[in-house]
Design an enzyme around this catalytic site. Structure first.
Site, PDB file in Angstrom:
ATOM      1  N   ASN A 105      81.556  59.135  -7.669  1.00 44.38           N
ATOM      2  CA  ASN A 105      81.080  60.401  -8.230  1.00 44.38           C
ATOM      3  C   ASN A 105      81.986  60.944  -9.332  1.00 44.38           C
ATOM      4  O   ASN A 105      81.517  61.670 -10.206  1.00 44.38           O
ATOM      5  CB  ASN A 105      80.951  61.427  -7.100  1.00 44.38           C
ATOM      6  CG  ASN A 105      80.708  62.825  -7.617  1.00 44.38           C
ATOM      7  OD1 ASN A 105      79.658  63.114  -8.177  1.00 44.38           O
ATOM      8  ND2 ASN A 105      81.695  63.700  -7.447  1.00 44.38           N
ATOM      9  N   ASP A 124      94.366  60.579  -9.023  1.00 43.95           N
ATOM     10  CA  ASP A 124      93.537  60.456 -10.216  1.00 43.95           C
ATOM     11  C   ASP A 124      93.069  59.012 -10.305  1.00 43.95           C
ATOM     12  O   ASP A 124      93.875  58.103 -10.534  1.00 43.95           O
ATOM     13  CB  ASP A 124      94.357  60.842 -11.452  1.00 43.95           C
ATOM     14  CG  ASP A 124      93.554  60.799 -12.740  1.00 43.95           C
ATOM     15  OD1 ASP A 124      92.428  60.260 -12.742  1.00 43.95           O
ATOM     16  OD2 ASP A 124      94.063  61.296 -13.765  1.00 43.95           O
ATOM     17  N   VAL A 125      91.758  58.781 -10.131  1.00 42.91           N
ATOM     18  CA  VAL A 125      91.264  57.408 -10.090  1.00 42.91           C
ATOM     19  C   VAL A 125      91.482  56.672 -11.405  1.00 42.91           C
ATOM     20  O   VAL A 125      91.381  55.441 -11.454  1.00 42.91           O
ATOM     21  CB  VAL A 125      89.771  57.353  -9.704  1.00 42.91           C
ATOM     22  CG1 VAL A 125      89.567  57.806  -8.271  1.00 42.91           C
ATOM     23  CG2 VAL A 125      88.911  58.141 -10.682  1.00 42.91           C
ATOM     24  N   TYR A 173      68.143  58.057 -22.766  1.00 40.90           N
ATOM     25  CA  TYR A 173      67.425  59.101 -23.488  1.00 40.90           C
ATOM     26  C   TYR A 173      68.435  59.912 -24.294  1.00 40.90           C
ATOM     27  O   TYR A 173      68.934  60.934 -23.845  1.00 40.90           O
ATOM     28  CB  TYR A 173      66.665  59.987 -22.499  1.00 40.90           C
ATOM     29  CG  TYR A 173      65.972  61.178 -23.122  1.00 40.90           C
ATOM     30  CD1 TYR A 173      64.785  61.017 -23.846  1.00 40.90           C
ATOM     31  CD2 TYR A 173      66.503  62.453 -22.986  1.00 40.90           C
ATOM     32  CE1 TYR A 173      64.157  62.104 -24.414  1.00 40.90           C
ATOM     33  CE2 TYR A 173      65.872  63.557 -23.557  1.00 40.90           C
ATOM     34  CZ  TYR A 173      64.705  63.379 -24.262  1.00 40.90           C
ATOM     35  OH  TYR A 173      64.086  64.456 -24.829  1.00 40.90           O
ATOM     36  N   LYS A 233      79.018  55.240 -19.178  1.00 39.40           N
ATOM     37  CA  LYS A 233      78.005  55.256 -18.128  1.00 39.40           C
ATOM     38  C   LYS A 233      76.981  54.140 -18.331  1.00 39.40           C
ATOM     39  O   LYS A 233      76.402  53.631 -17.371  1.00 39.40           O
ATOM     40  CB  LYS A 233      77.315  56.617 -18.077  1.00 39.40           C
ATOM     41  CG  LYS A 233      78.239  57.766 -17.695  1.00 39.40           C
ATOM     42  CD  LYS A 233      78.829  57.617 -16.299  1.00 39.40           C
ATOM     43  CE  LYS A 233      79.545  58.877 -15.857  1.00 39.40           C
ATOM     44  NZ  LYS A 233      80.053  58.801 -14.465  1.00 39.40           N
TER      45      LYS A 233
END
Length: 237
Positions: free
Chosen positions: A80, A53-54, A138, A152
């Site tokens: 990813n 688990d990163v 957006y 993000k």
């Protein structure tokens, strides 16, 4: 003639976009280190699977160490792995925050730090590709996403910083910012509604994302780019 085999590390590689990227990079002739929380061993000698688990401290470094021990170099890292939790902002819990920040930010930070260290010792530099979302640029009342935008958005910002920081040392850093992609994350009953959120009138396909990342892989003059793969969402409606 250069016969050195390049090596790609791909996180979140057990299914969906990550699994497709493993295949795509193998088709390019790369060896691949695939990591995810649950991942079977591969029958392909050119694919090393590393479970982890990163979000957990030390896992990113362990993945990179395994890559170096097996293949001796890292040329590309595709960040990813990611978590998306959609809730009204005031409904988010501390556990939600820890989960999303853990994967989306800490997971990026630790494995990228170790991978870039390895790339600095590799002839030819390297390439880091992050996976973000167009919701950063957006915002949508149909897809409320404060924690996704928070984390993000950080990836978008650090993409540009790292691209400049390492430009003279041969390491490129880019990001693909996605619209809604048809994966197992979304139930089939939601497809019509989700398709309507894109000006092109459809959801993105996994191959749309793979082809965008392969473009960046094969574009040596592109760095610091936030490439929107979102059916026109970021252009407006």
């Amino acid at each position: 003639m250069n016969t050195v085999q390049k090596v790609a590390v791909i996180t979140g590689a057990s299914r969906g976009i990550g699994a497709a990227l493993v295949t795509a990079y193998r088709n390019l002739g790369y060896a691949v280190v695939a990591t995810a929380r649950s991942l079977d061993e591969s029958d392909d000698s050119g694919v090393l699977t590393v479970r982890g688990d990163v979000a957990e401290r030390g896992v990113g470094a362990r993945v990179v160490d395994a890559a170096m021990a097996r293949f001796g170099r890292i040329d590309t890292l595709v960040n990813n792995a990611g978590i998306f939790i959609s809730k009204p902002f005031t409904d988010y819990t501390d556990e939600d925050f820890d989960a999303v920040v853990g994967v989306n930010l800490r997971g990026f930070f630790e494995i990228s730090r170790s991978a870039v260290t390895a790339m600095l010792d590799t002839d030819g530099g390297g390439h880091v590709v992050n996976v973000s979302t167009s919701l950063v640029d957006y915002a949508s009342s149909q897809l409320i996403s404060a924690l996704a935008s928070l984390t993000k958005g950080g990836l978008n910002a650090v993409t540009k910083e790292l691209a400049i920081e390492y430009a003279t040392r041969g390491i490129r850093v880019n990001t693909v910012a996605l619209g809604v992609i048809r994966t197992s994350m979304h139930p089939a009953a939601s497809y019509e509604t989700l398709s309507a959120t894109h000006p092109l009138g459809r959801m993105g396909e996994i191959d749309d994302v793979v082809q965008a990342i392969l473009y960046l892989e094969n574009a040596p003059f592109v760095t610091g780019e936030i490439l929107h793969v979102d059916g026109g969402q970021s252009a407006g409606r």
